[in-house]
Design an enzyme around this catalytic site. Structure first.
Site, PDB file in Angstrom:
ATOM      1  N   ASP A 207       0.851  -1.188   0.000  1.00  0.00           N
ATOM      2  CA  ASP A 207       0.000   0.000   0.000  1.00  0.00           C
ATOM      3  C   ASP A 207       0.888   1.240   0.000  1.00  0.00           C
ATOM      4  OD1 ASP A 207      -2.155   1.691   0.122  1.00  0.00           O
ATOM      5  OD2 ASP A 207      -2.415   1.499   2.296  1.00  0.00           O
ATOM      6  N   ASP A 211      -3.334   4.651   1.608  1.00  0.00           N
ATOM      7  CA  ASP A 211      -4.732   5.072   1.689  1.00  0.00           C
ATOM      8  C   ASP A 211      -5.637   3.965   2.237  1.00  0.00           C
ATOM      9  OD1 ASP A 211      -4.654   3.289  -0.373  1.00  0.00           O
ATOM     10  OD2 ASP A 211      -5.744   4.550  -1.822  1.00  0.00           O
ATOM     11  N   GLU A 218      -0.947  -1.681  -7.340  1.00  0.00           N
ATOM     12  CA  GLU A 218      -0.571  -2.280  -6.066  1.00  0.00           C
ATOM     13  C   GLU A 218      -1.023  -3.732  -5.982  1.00  0.00           C
ATOM     14  OE1 GLU A 218      -0.710   1.761  -3.281  1.00  0.00           O
ATOM     15  OE2 GLU A 218      -2.494   0.492  -3.523  1.00  0.00           O
ATOM     16  N   ASP A 438     -29.310 -52.253  -0.730  1.00  0.00           N
ATOM     17  CA  ASP A 438     -28.161 -51.660  -1.411  1.00  0.00           C
ATOM     18  C   ASP A 438     -28.619 -51.370  -2.838  1.00  0.00           C
ATOM     19  OD1 ASP A 438     -26.824 -52.282   0.889  1.00  0.00           O
ATOM     20  OD2 ASP A 438     -25.196 -53.382  -0.078  1.00  0.00           O
ATOM     21  N   HIS A 494     -34.350 -55.502   3.039  1.00  0.00           N
ATOM     22  CA  HIS A 494     -34.637 -55.402   4.464  1.00  0.00           C
ATOM     23  C   HIS A 494     -35.856 -54.497   4.705  1.00  0.00           C
ATOM     24  CE1 HIS A 494     -30.668 -57.119   5.994  1.00  0.00           C
ATOM     25  NE2 HIS A 494     -30.543 -57.115   4.685  1.00  0.00           N
ATOM     26  N   SER A 582     -33.170 -55.950 -10.137  1.00  0.00           N
ATOM     27  CA  SER A 582     -34.540 -55.942  -9.614  1.00  0.00           C
ATOM     28  C   SER A 582     -34.793 -54.616  -8.907  1.00  0.00           C
ATOM     29  CB  SER A 582     -34.752 -57.125  -8.676  1.00  0.00           C
ATOM     30  OG  SER A 582     -33.610 -57.342  -7.875  1.00  0.00           O
TER      31      SER A 582
END
Length: 637
Positions: A207, A211, A218, A438, A494, A582
């Site tokens: 800087d 400022d 910069e 699954d 399940h 399935s």
């Protein structure tokens, strides 16, 4: 967002202009542009919440030690983004002489990449990075030879400095066997450094006019001083307001969200010009990244499409699913010839004509014959071939019995798992439903949404699914979840909820495939015309739940292990499918269940979610005191 300058031929003042690229180079760029447009985009295209931003990881894939000689490349996958290295032409050979009697020589082949990529790490987002190594094949698909996984969040909590590690590459066909090792380095900066201290440090350096802000010159000097380390955490731009409105690298407009997201965007862009070898992006999966030039050419010519969502006709060439455990997009393994035959049969009017003129009976007879064959002693020799076909997708460590104990293929297909291999989430809370199989899952709060986003059969309805013997207005207007099992999956299903089994109803039918290519087709009604068994479970938390086990092509039989009047506990084994793919569909009464938000979000994108038995499915809306569990606190193993 990419890693190419917005003006490729731009050059500094006083330097000669760069030569124009060759026709072949321009053609390759066109292919790459098409791939980027068709992909899902970079994760930085959406806003990152400040509370969920954990940091940015810079992963460098250095080299690998392989047990055989060839040319290799590596892929890095995280969430819905995949990146790949260039093919390594460097393959240094190393010989070692262990002190064995007699002494033996081991040759190690070492491909070198030194490629890096920076990725976003979110606390509730994808954090398991997969690194895959492929053996090259110039004309067709390249071969996956090994992979490993890295938990970036775990590394974030342990290491703030650059961390180098040698990871074992696992054989996809045998997760307990290594095919070599891979060397990576990972730098993850945690956003702990305060905004004020960094701002003061930076401003003190560049800087010049004091400022309190940075002008463009910069800012340029800041880039030279700090390079890639400029914007590595979310705190860097808070007290610094550079006078730029566009990204200096790609030209994208900044300020669309907030300063955090501007910082993330620029961090990912500022790889340009660092001298590092950056991995190529724009891929959804490592399998897509591994395809050869023939596939890329067909994609560019619109012969095939590689993207998430609903596809039909020639676009239905790749099946992508979202892995809930790793939060990563994966491609389902399916033989290309089978894909073409299913597209011809289920995605065209000609196929519909064939179905209506006897193909239904042919599929049914073929399935019955295949079922008998898979029960023969000779079928056991097909088990190793099956494991090779689906290498990396069947974890034999979870299987209760050793592979040599299976006397027929069907014994292996309906294999049992070890106790604890599928833990049931919140097993003590009956108001939380869990996944039944699954599978690849789609969840919909209404039938209208299911037909808009997934099921394209001409006459699908809950009434047609359940059959005339099961009539319930509450179920007919209810919500449904579809569990699609592929051949490589554990094929025992399940119970998703606790309750009493009221009845079983067998509904005769045909045996269409349950593959999305058929389900997404407007020419046939897979779920309402296939053979199926409907069971009704009466529960205290969800009312009545219909559990529909649907047969498919090559499925010989559906077997239930419970009887009418039995009380079943959530997670209990309910039955199994014999050989083939399935589907299970569970229908809940209207306003009975609130499905998990991630499952609904993926289903809204017509994207299946890969789940395991016991993962959370949703919570009862009727139990007002029950809190919806957060996904990251659920058991996803």
């Amino acid at each position: 967002m990419g890693h190419s300058p917005s003006r490729p031929n731009a050059c500094a003042a006083g330097e000669p202009p760069e030569p124009l690229p060759s026709r072949f180079t321009r053609f390759r760029r066109r292919l790459r542009l098409h791939r980027h447009r068709s992909g899902s985009g970079d994760g930085s295209a959406r806003a990152i919440l400040a509370d969920e931003f954990a940091g940015i990881a810079r992963i460098r894939i250095v080299k690998a030690d392989m047990h055989f000689k060839d040319k290799f490349f590596a892929c890095l996958s995280l969430g819905e983004r995949t990146y790949r290295t260039e093919t390594s032409d460097k393959c240094v050979n190393f010989a070692s002489l262990p002190s064995l009697i007699p002494p033996m020589v081991y040759i190690t082949h070492r491909p070198v990449w030194n490629s890096e990529k920076k990725v976003i790490v979110e606390t509730n987002g994808p954090h398991i990075a997969r690194i895959s190594v492929f053996e090259t094949n110039r004309f067709s698909k390249n071969t996956l030879v090994g992979y490993c996984e890295v938990d970036l969040l775990e590394m974030l909590t342990k290491e703030l400095d650059e961390h180098s590690e040698d990871l074992s590459l696992m054989d996809p066909s045998s997760p307990n066997t290594t095919v070599g090792s891979i060397s990576i380095s990972c730098y993850i900066e945690d956003p702990v450094e305060t905004e004020q201290s960094f701002a003061r440090r930076v401003l003190a350096i560049v800087d010049y006019d004091e400022d309190g802000t940075l002008c463009l010159s910069e800012f340029s000097d800041l880039m030279k001083a700090f390079g890639n380390k400029l914007a590595v955490t979310k705190v860097r731009f808070y007290s610094i307001e550079p006078l730029i409105s566009n990204c200096p690298v790609c030209g994208e407009v900044l300020g669309r969200y907030d300063k955090i997201n501007d910082m993330i965007h620029m961090t990912l862009c500022f790889d340009e010009g660092t001298g590092s070898q950056i991995m190529t992006g724009g891929f959804l999966t490592d399998k897509q990244a591994s395809y050869g030039w023939m596939f890329k050419l067909s994609e560019w010519a619109h012969f095939s499409t590689y993207d998430v969502g609903l596809h039909s006709g020639s676009a239905a060439s790749h099946i992508l699913v979202f892995d809930r455990r790793t939060k990563r997009i994966v491609e389902e393994v399916i033989d290309g010839k089978i894909v073409l035959s299913m597209r011809a049969l289920y995605q065209s009017k000609v196929g519909l004509t064939l179905i209506n003129t006897g193909v239904k009976d042919i599929l049914k007879n073929l399935s019955e014959k295949q079922g008998k064959k898979m029960n023969s002693l000779e079928s056991a020799k097909d088990i190793p071939k099956f494991l090779e076909l689906f290498k990396g997708q069947i974890n034999m460590d979870d299987v209760r019995d050793p592979i040599e104990s299976f006397k027929t293929f069907n014994e292996f297909f309906i294999r049992k798992l070890k106790p604890g291999a599928r833990p049931i989430a919140y097993s003590d809370q009956e108001g939380i439903a869990t996944c039944a199989a699954d599978s690849r899952l789609m969840a919909f709060s209404s039938v209208d949404k299911s037909t808009r986003l997934w099921i394209k059969g001409r006459k699908f309805s809950i009434e047609g699914l359940l059959g005339k013997s099961v009539q319930s207005d509450a179920l007919n207007n209810g919500s449904l979840v579809i569990f699609r099992l592929a051949p490589q999956d554990y094929h025992r299903f399940h119970v998703p909820v606790s309750g009493t089994v009221e009845k079983f109803v067998e509904v005769p039918g045909f045996l269409y495939t349950v593959n999305p290519i058929a389900v997404n087709s407007k020419y046939c009604n897979v779920f309402t015309e296939n053979k199926r068994v409907v069971s009704i479970i009466s529960t205290s938390e969800f009312g009545k739940v219909a559990f529909v086990a649907i047969g498919a092509t090559m499925v010989g039989s559906i077997t239930f292990l419970k009887e009418e009047g039995d009380y079943v506990q959530k997670g209990d084994e309910f039955g199994y499918f014999s050989f083939g793919g399935s589907t299970v569909i569970c229908v809940f009464e209207k306003d009975a269940i609130q499905f998990d938000a991630d499952l609904l979000a993926n289903s809204e994108r017509s994207l299946e979610t890969l789940v395991s038995v016991g993962m959370t499915l949703g919570v009862s809306k009727r139990n007002k005191g029950l809190q919806v569990p957060e996904l990251q606190k659920c058991s996803l193993e």
